[in-house]
Motif scaffolding. Sequence first.
Motif, mmCIF file in Angstrom:
data_model
loop_
_atom_site.group_PDB
_atom_site.id
_atom_site.type_symbol
_atom_site.label_atom_id
_atom_site.label_comp_id
_atom_site.label_asym_id
_atom_site.label_seq_id
_atom_site.Cartn_x
_atom_site.Cartn_y
_atom_site.Cartn_z
ATOM 1 N N LYS A 66 -5.869 59.261 41.799
ATOM 2 C CA LYS A 66 -6.274 59.631 40.443
ATOM 3 C C LYS A 66 -7.795 59.572 40.291
ATOM 4 N N PHE A 95 -4.429 66.107 34.942
ATOM 5 C CA PHE A 95 -3.187 65.331 34.937
ATOM 6 C C PHE A 95 -2.712 65.232 36.385
ATOM 7 N N LEU A 106 3.826 60.446 35.727
ATOM 8 C CA LEU A 106 2.464 60.281 35.236
ATOM 9 C C LEU A 106 2.319 58.875 34.685
ATOM 10 N N ASP A 109 -2.836 59.378 31.435
ATOM 11 C CA ASP A 109 -2.153 60.648 31.707
ATOM 12 C C ASP A 109 -0.795 60.677 31.039
#
Length: 868
Positions: A15, A22, A33, A37
Amino acid sequence: MAKQTPMMEQYSKIKAQHQDAFLFYRLGDFYELFYDDAVMAARELEITLTKRNNGSSEGIPMCGVPYHSAENYIKILIDKGYKVAICEQVEDPKTAKGVVKREVIQLITPGTVMESSMLKEGENNYLASLSHFTDGSFAVVYNDLSTGETRIALITDGWDAVIHELYSQPIKEIVVSSNLPEQLQTQLKDRLNVTLSYQDEVNFNAEYRNLSENINNDERLMKAFSRLLNYIQFTQKRSLDHLQKAEVIELKDYLSLDMYSKRNLELTETIIKKGKHGSLLWVLDQTVTAMGSRLLKKWLERPLLSKTRIEKRLDIVESFYHGFMERDTVREALKSVYDIERLAGRIAFGNVNARDLMQLKKSLEKIPELKAALYQFSKQEMTELADALVYPEFLLDKLEAAIVEEPPISIKEGSIINDGYHEQLDKYRDASRNGKQWIAELERKEKEETGIKSLKIRFNRVFGYYIEITKSNLHLIPEGRYERKQTLANAERFITPELKEKEQLILEAEEKSVDLEYQLFIEIRELMKEHIPELQHLAEVVSTIDVLQAFATVSETNNYKRPSFVDNKLHIKNGRHPVVEKVMKDGAFVPNDISLNEEKHILLITGPNMSGKSTYMRQLALTAIMGQIGCFVPCEEAELFIFDQIFTRIGAADDLVSGQSTFMVEMLEANHAISHATDRSLILLDEIGRGTSTYDGMALAQAIVEYIHDHIQAKTLFSTHYHELTALEESLSHLKNIHVRAEEDNGNVVFLHQIKEGAADKSYGIQVAKLASLPAPLIDRASTILKELEGGEAGKMQHQNVHEEHSIKEEQNSQLSFFIDSSSEAITEKQSKGEHKVISELKNLDLFDMTPLDAMNALHKLQKSVRK
């Protein structure tokens, strides 16, 4: 903070590399997620937000979407301007030590969408990159990843020119350097409503050197092109074999339409509803294919300046126009042609399926029919088009032999390849089919020998093949005949050694068959990939044919005529507005002539509101554009002038995004026109000056007309309600008055929509208000006030102070009336001292602080003193 699990550590590291997207993190059959997010995705996608226990009391926010339906959710996010990073497992979980390795395999952004469900068939989906240089120039690169099209333009006219250029294209995302000044980045986001992305590392990849052949080693264009390529490589993480050679756009070769004109003329979408219906594109789009529709839109956005190229298009349109039977054959053939351009892109990108290849096959099958129809015209230009319809014909043979007629969507579950295409595949299929026949025969035999009519041989992925017998029939089973495998509530499941042996043969054959089919499909796809340039060229030719036949079709349907192009003049006989006449009832539209030449290149248009002044102005611009894209035009006859630019100031609207009022927008658009127009341009100005006071507005309107007349000499249509401006016909030799005819009948105005020479007598504003159904007492009161204001000399004197300061100083006795016409009385040097006193008092009146009635009373008092 609680220590993260190994999996969440992996997630956090990935990430961190994709903060602006996303992260769809694959876990089993779901994309999960986490953290922010998850919170944002739950809101935007309207899905449930949950928590994951990570050793803390609060837990981690999380949400997820099923893998098989993820495309729908991704589309929602992309349509809202977000980016989505797809994170997949990249090693076999069976051999993984610890957490399975995962990587982002693709970054999907608004400008890099490839999935057909996320694209509009008749529209391009452009990613743009913008680079700025120390000499003040800018380079813009456009790329439609779904088709491989790449175009590049150098802009040397400053930042405003960049905004106008970008506005005219369907851009979803712009890639810039993070060093681009913040105020310029803000303008891009606010004015163009696009996603902004950054690419600072710019290195040209030698692998794509052939794509830059047309750039001719221009360092600025190379840098801009490299920025775009680097960004696409970063986001897509795969080979991009379908990218076409960059086409360098010479902006000077096309008619320039600024953002105001494109909006005001509603070329591709309407101002209010932002839709295609009601636009010029809506009228002209009689294309049959999606790629033809996209090409038509591109032609509309960039009309030609080359008379030779325009005439070549018109020659083909004329052939289609007169050969209506052959044209129908062409249209029928095109109906079976799919989007070859995007199919080629999907083949190169690796996300093509067997159904896509069948669409390609059906499209290629129609090419001979299309060629034969074109050869029927026996015209050189049509023969050239037919000759250009070439492609590797063996590809069609390959697809015919390999792919079944109705394949499944999945390419990993078999049932794609035809029998007889591959020997080993046929053997696997034979073993599988014979094995299943053996199973069916075994079931029949067991029923017969045991006497159990309900006996079934079934299959599931856990136990494979098994014999199922209901408990009520268990006593009928001979001792030792079967081996018990599973007990159910009302049945028992059994196997036999012979059954398991056949099962192994069947499953092995099916598994090998599916694997082999996938390998064969990949081989076919790679073969197609080798010939993408030929397929793209074929798509380009088919698109061109489609657009030109569409021009002929719409021209025949709507009675358009072929224009001719001449220098220094323009004449249209019985011209019509192509869109307005389509939405009106048959025969309701009133056609009008229009003539402009070197002697009279400015038309000053007066007439009431609602009478058709704006329609008359717009139809000239649309007719010119239609002619310059190679289409016939709505009229009886047309001699057209090839315009280099069209500028419009039509309609009133605040620009709330930029914090600008209606009048400021009006002045900005007027300034843009007079600052950039040439003597080969067309300027349309509607009601300039109405956004401010009468005096300011009238003064500005006259000054603008004079400036265009004296300094630009552009072909100009200028509509106004300042009737005093009609006096300019006497002082400006190249200006001519025309008006829209209207008549009054018992207090009601009748619009005749006819253009006549000369000036209108009045504006009929109150009659128009009456048509708008304003209350009767209000209309009566307005009529009374109008008569009072027009009474005596008040009507003559209400405009006298426009340029009062300098006029009185220079020619005090001769300049009381700013606009002199035959009804005005010149003030001579024989005026009495009393009259000079009146002038002094008139000068000191503060009209802006007076009501109309106060002004009338003051003027009446002054008039009485003069008459004594």
